[in-house]
Design a protein around this motif. Structure first.
Motif, PDB file in Angstrom:
ATOM      1  N   TYR A 116       0.829  -1.207   0.000  1.00  0.00           N
ATOM      2  CA  TYR A 116       0.000   0.000   0.000  1.00  0.00           C
ATOM      3  C   TYR A 116       0.861   1.253   0.000  1.00  0.00           C
ATOM      4  O   TYR A 116       0.649   2.172  -0.810  1.00  0.00           O
ATOM      5  CB  TYR A 116      -0.918  -0.004   1.222  1.00  0.00           C
ATOM      6  CG  TYR A 116      -1.752   1.246   1.368  1.00  0.00           C
ATOM      7  CD1 TYR A 116      -2.998   1.350   0.752  1.00  0.00           C
ATOM      8  CD2 TYR A 116      -1.299   2.335   2.116  1.00  0.00           C
ATOM      9  CE1 TYR A 116      -3.768   2.506   0.888  1.00  0.00           C
ATOM     10  CE2 TYR A 116      -2.061   3.482   2.248  1.00  0.00           C
ATOM     11  CZ  TYR A 116      -3.285   3.561   1.637  1.00  0.00           C
ATOM     12  OH  TYR A 116      -4.040   4.713   1.758  1.00  0.00           O
ATOM     13  N   PHE A 117       1.845   1.305   0.902  1.00  0.00           N
ATOM     14  CA  PHE A 117       2.680   2.503   0.990  1.00  0.00           C
ATOM     15  C   PHE A 117       3.634   2.612  -0.195  1.00  0.00           C
ATOM     16  O   PHE A 117       4.048   3.714  -0.555  1.00  0.00           O
ATOM     17  CB  PHE A 117       3.431   2.522   2.319  1.00  0.00           C
ATOM     18  CG  PHE A 117       2.573   2.968   3.469  1.00  0.00           C
ATOM     19  CD1 PHE A 117       2.497   4.303   3.816  1.00  0.00           C
ATOM     20  CD2 PHE A 117       1.810   2.058   4.189  1.00  0.00           C
ATOM     21  CE1 PHE A 117       1.694   4.730   4.855  1.00  0.00           C
ATOM     22  CE2 PHE A 117       1.003   2.471   5.232  1.00  0.00           C
ATOM     23  CZ  PHE A 117       0.933   3.816   5.570  1.00  0.00           C
ATOM     24  N   GLN A 118       3.967   1.500  -0.796  1.00  0.00           N
ATOM     25  CA  GLN A 118       4.794   1.547  -2.009  1.00  0.00           C
ATOM     26  C   GLN A 118       4.006   2.185  -3.148  1.00  0.00           C
ATOM     27  O   GLN A 118       4.549   3.013  -3.896  1.00  0.00           O
ATOM     28  CB  GLN A 118       5.242   0.148  -2.394  1.00  0.00           C
ATOM     29  CG  GLN A 118       6.281   0.109  -3.506  1.00  0.00           C
ATOM     30  CD  GLN A 118       6.904  -1.268  -3.659  1.00  0.00           C
ATOM     31  OE1 GLN A 118       6.332  -2.273  -3.239  1.00  0.00           O
ATOM     32  NE2 GLN A 118       8.072  -1.323  -4.242  1.00  0.00           N
ATOM     33  N   LYS A 119       2.741   1.828  -3.286  1.00  0.00           N
ATOM     34  CA  LYS A 119       1.908   2.433  -4.328  1.00  0.00           C
ATOM     35  C   LYS A 119       1.722   3.931  -4.082  1.00  0.00           C
ATOM     36  O   LYS A 119       1.607   4.707  -5.032  1.00  0.00           O
ATOM     37  CB  LYS A 119       0.537   1.735  -4.367  1.00  0.00           C
ATOM     38  CG  LYS A 119       0.561   0.353  -4.991  1.00  0.00           C
ATOM     39  CD  LYS A 119      -0.836  -0.194  -5.190  1.00  0.00           C
ATOM     40  CE  LYS A 119      -1.564  -0.412  -3.877  1.00  0.00           C
ATOM     41  NZ  LYS A 119      -2.899  -1.050  -4.066  1.00  0.00           N
ATOM     42  N   LYS A 120       1.709   4.320  -2.811  1.00  0.00           N
ATOM     43  CA  LYS A 120       1.563   5.727  -2.471  1.00  0.00           C
ATOM     44  C   LYS A 120       2.884   6.487  -2.532  1.00  0.00           C
ATOM     45  O   LYS A 120       2.927   7.690  -2.268  1.00  0.00           O
ATOM     46  CB  LYS A 120       0.985   5.849  -1.058  1.00  0.00           C
ATOM     47  CG  LYS A 120      -0.437   5.341  -0.920  1.00  0.00           C
ATOM     48  CD  LYS A 120      -1.421   6.335  -1.493  1.00  0.00           C
ATOM     49  CE  LYS A 120      -2.839   5.900  -1.213  1.00  0.00           C
ATOM     50  NZ  LYS A 120      -3.763   7.019  -1.046  1.00  0.00           N
ATOM     51  N   ASN A 121       3.963   5.772  -2.847  1.00  0.00           N
ATOM     52  CA  ASN A 121       5.307   6.362  -2.880  1.00  0.00           C
ATOM     53  C   ASN A 121       5.690   6.942  -1.515  1.00  0.00           C
ATOM     54  O   ASN A 121       6.295   8.009  -1.405  1.00  0.00           O
ATOM     55  CB  ASN A 121       5.398   7.451  -3.947  1.00  0.00           C
ATOM     56  CG  ASN A 121       6.828   7.716  -4.380  1.00  0.00           C
ATOM     57  OD1 ASN A 121       7.680   6.821  -4.341  1.00  0.00           O
ATOM     58  ND2 ASN A 121       7.121   8.941  -4.788  1.00  0.00           N
ATOM     59  N   LYS A 122       5.344   6.182  -0.445  1.00  0.00           N
ATOM     60  CA  LYS A 122       5.615   6.628   0.920  1.00  0.00           C
ATOM     61  C   LYS A 122       6.326   5.550   1.742  1.00  0.00           C
ATOM     62  O   LYS A 122       6.117   5.436   2.952  1.00  0.00           O
ATOM     63  CB  LYS A 122       4.313   7.029   1.607  1.00  0.00           C
ATOM     64  CG  LYS A 122       3.639   8.262   1.010  1.00  0.00           C
ATOM     65  CD  LYS A 122       2.378   8.630   1.777  1.00  0.00           C
ATOM     66  CE  LYS A 122       1.740   9.888   1.221  1.00  0.00           C
ATOM     67  NZ  LYS A 122       0.522  10.280   1.993  1.00  0.00           N
ATOM     68  N   LEU A 123       7.178   4.774   1.086  1.00  0.00           N
ATOM     69  CA  LEU A 123       7.898   3.734   1.814  1.00  0.00           C
ATOM     70  C   LEU A 123       8.804   4.311   2.885  1.00  0.00           C
ATOM     71  O   LEU A 123       9.171   3.605   3.835  1.00  0.00           O
ATOM     72  CB  LEU A 123       8.737   2.888   0.839  1.00  0.00           C
ATOM     73  CG  LEU A 123       8.009   1.757   0.114  1.00  0.00           C
ATOM     74  CD1 LEU A 123       8.950   1.081  -0.879  1.00  0.00           C
ATOM     75  CD2 LEU A 123       7.450   0.741   1.083  1.00  0.00           C
ATOM     76  N   ASN A 124       9.162   5.568   2.753  1.00  0.00           N
ATOM     77  CA  ASN A 124      10.039   6.192   3.750  1.00  0.00           C
ATOM     78  C   ASN A 124       9.385   6.254   5.133  1.00  0.00           C
ATOM     79  O   ASN A 124      10.066   6.389   6.149  1.00  0.00           O
ATOM     80  CB  ASN A 124      10.427   7.600   3.312  1.00  0.00           C
ATOM     81  CG  ASN A 124       9.224   8.522   3.192  1.00  0.00           C
ATOM     82  OD1 ASN A 124       8.329   8.284   2.375  1.00  0.00           O
ATOM     83  ND2 ASN A 124       9.192   9.561   3.990  1.00  0.00           N
ATOM     84  N   LEU A 125       8.043   6.141   5.190  1.00  0.00           N
ATOM     85  CA  LEU A 125       7.349   6.192   6.481  1.00  0.00           C
ATOM     86  C   LEU A 125       7.482   4.881   7.252  1.00  0.00           C
ATOM     87  O   LEU A 125       7.300   4.856   8.469  1.00  0.00           O
ATOM     88  CB  LEU A 125       5.864   6.500   6.273  1.00  0.00           C
ATOM     89  CG  LEU A 125       5.516   7.846   5.630  1.00  0.00           C
ATOM     90  CD1 LEU A 125       4.004   7.963   5.461  1.00  0.00           C
ATOM     91  CD2 LEU A 125       6.037   9.001   6.473  1.00  0.00           C
ATOM     92  N   LEU A 126       7.789   3.775   6.549  1.00  0.00           N
ATOM     93  CA  LEU A 126       7.806   2.457   7.174  1.00  0.00           C
ATOM     94  C   LEU A 126       9.162   2.145   7.784  1.00  0.00           C
ATOM     95  O   LEU A 126      10.204   2.395   7.186  1.00  0.00           O
ATOM     96  CB  LEU A 126       7.461   1.381   6.151  1.00  0.00           C
ATOM     97  CG  LEU A 126       6.117   1.499   5.437  1.00  0.00           C
ATOM     98  CD1 LEU A 126       5.928   0.313   4.503  1.00  0.00           C
ATOM     99  CD2 LEU A 126       4.968   1.607   6.432  1.00  0.00           C
ATOM    100  N   MET A 127       9.140   1.564   8.988  1.00  0.00           N
ATOM    101  CA  MET A 127      10.371   1.073   9.599  1.00  0.00           C
ATOM    102  C   MET A 127      10.809  -0.217   8.904  1.00  0.00           C
ATOM    103  O   MET A 127       9.981  -0.995   8.436  1.00  0.00           O
ATOM    104  CB  MET A 127      10.184   0.811  11.090  1.00  0.00           C
ATOM    105  CG  MET A 127      10.081   2.055  11.928  1.00  0.00           C
ATOM    106  SD  MET A 127      10.148   1.658  13.695  1.00  0.00           S
ATOM    107  CE  MET A 127       9.889   3.289  14.388  1.00  0.00           C
TER     108      MET A 127
END
Length: 245
Positions: free
Chosen positions: A104-115
């Motif tokens: 989900y966060f990869q599709k949102k281009n927000k992988l930086n939020l994940l530990m």
């Protein structure tokens, strides 16, 4: 629920920002289809003790527990909204590996939020030097869950302060989520305790950051203290070793 106080600040240009003092813990639902036993998506937001005099700390400030009929992506949207509300800081979401959180966060281009996968606790104490960036915490074995629960127990019993009459206040005394309290009292290693494991992820994230700080103390800057480390963004350290969105 949201029990947090107002910790927003403004810079010299009047822009409102949220300080980097939060960790979001997540226990995701593995599948949209119902398996054996009812499983929920558990989400908690922990205010870290980065600057207790200014902001407070070691406090649970928001909780969510549910199984949306619209599926896992709706629960992931709740995680994303909480991350946005609490500052959208790098590596603020600590989650049990499973479900489709990473996707989900990869599709949102927000992988930086994940530990990323812990390297100093659970089954990763050897300090692997792999350049493959893995996301999420594996909590499938009894040993891993037992260690995570041990960290949670230690955190719950930590002294937060004292009352005027000298009575000790512990971290557990600050928790106002009655469902979480009931789950922790009833916890065993066989049933579904999604709220408890989600909160474990908050403590895992806090413990991992602290251990990284201790390693940096030995290798790099022994004069730094824990507050200095928590005030730093971890983004630069990850960018030196990995490529991510």
């Amino acid at each position: 629920c949201d029990w947090s106080s107002d910790v927003c600040s403004s810079d010299l240009n009047g822009k409102v920002y949220v300080p980097n003092i939060y960790i979001i813990g997540v226990d995701p639902v593995d599948s949209d289809t119902q398996g054996t036993g009812l499983s929920f998506s558990g989400i908690h937001v922990l205010k870290t003790p980065k600057d207790t005099k200014k902001w407070g700390g070691n406090e649970l400030v928001a909780s969510y527990l549910g199984r949306p009929y619209l599926g896992r992506d709706y629960a992931n949207e709740v995680i994303e909204k909480l991350a946005m509300w609490y500052g959208s800081h790098d590596r603020m979401i600590s989650f049990e590996r499973g479900g489709n959180v990473k996707e989900y966060f990869q599709k949102k281009n927000k992988l930086n939020l994940l530990m990323t996968q812990p390297k100093t606790i659970l089954s990763y104490k050897a300090g692997e030097s792999s350049k493959i960036l893995l996301y999420g915490t594996p909590l499938k074995t009894f040993e891993q869950k037992f260690e995570a629960i041990s960290y949670l127990r230690d955190w719950l019993l930590e002294e937060y302060g004292t009352k005027e009459d000298g009575t000790i206040i512990r971290n557990l005394n600050l928790i106002r989520d009655t469902r979480l309290l009931e789950e922790m009292i009833a916890f065993d290693f066989e049933g579904n305790f999604d709220s408890t494991l989600a909160f474990c992820e908050c403590i895992i994230g806090l413990k991992e950051k602290y251990n990284q700080f201790k390693n940096d103390m030995i290798k790099d800057k022994p004069q730094d203290d824990i507050l200095t480390f928590l005030n730093k963004s971890v983004a630069d350290r990850y960018r030196r070793n990995f490529t991510y969105n």
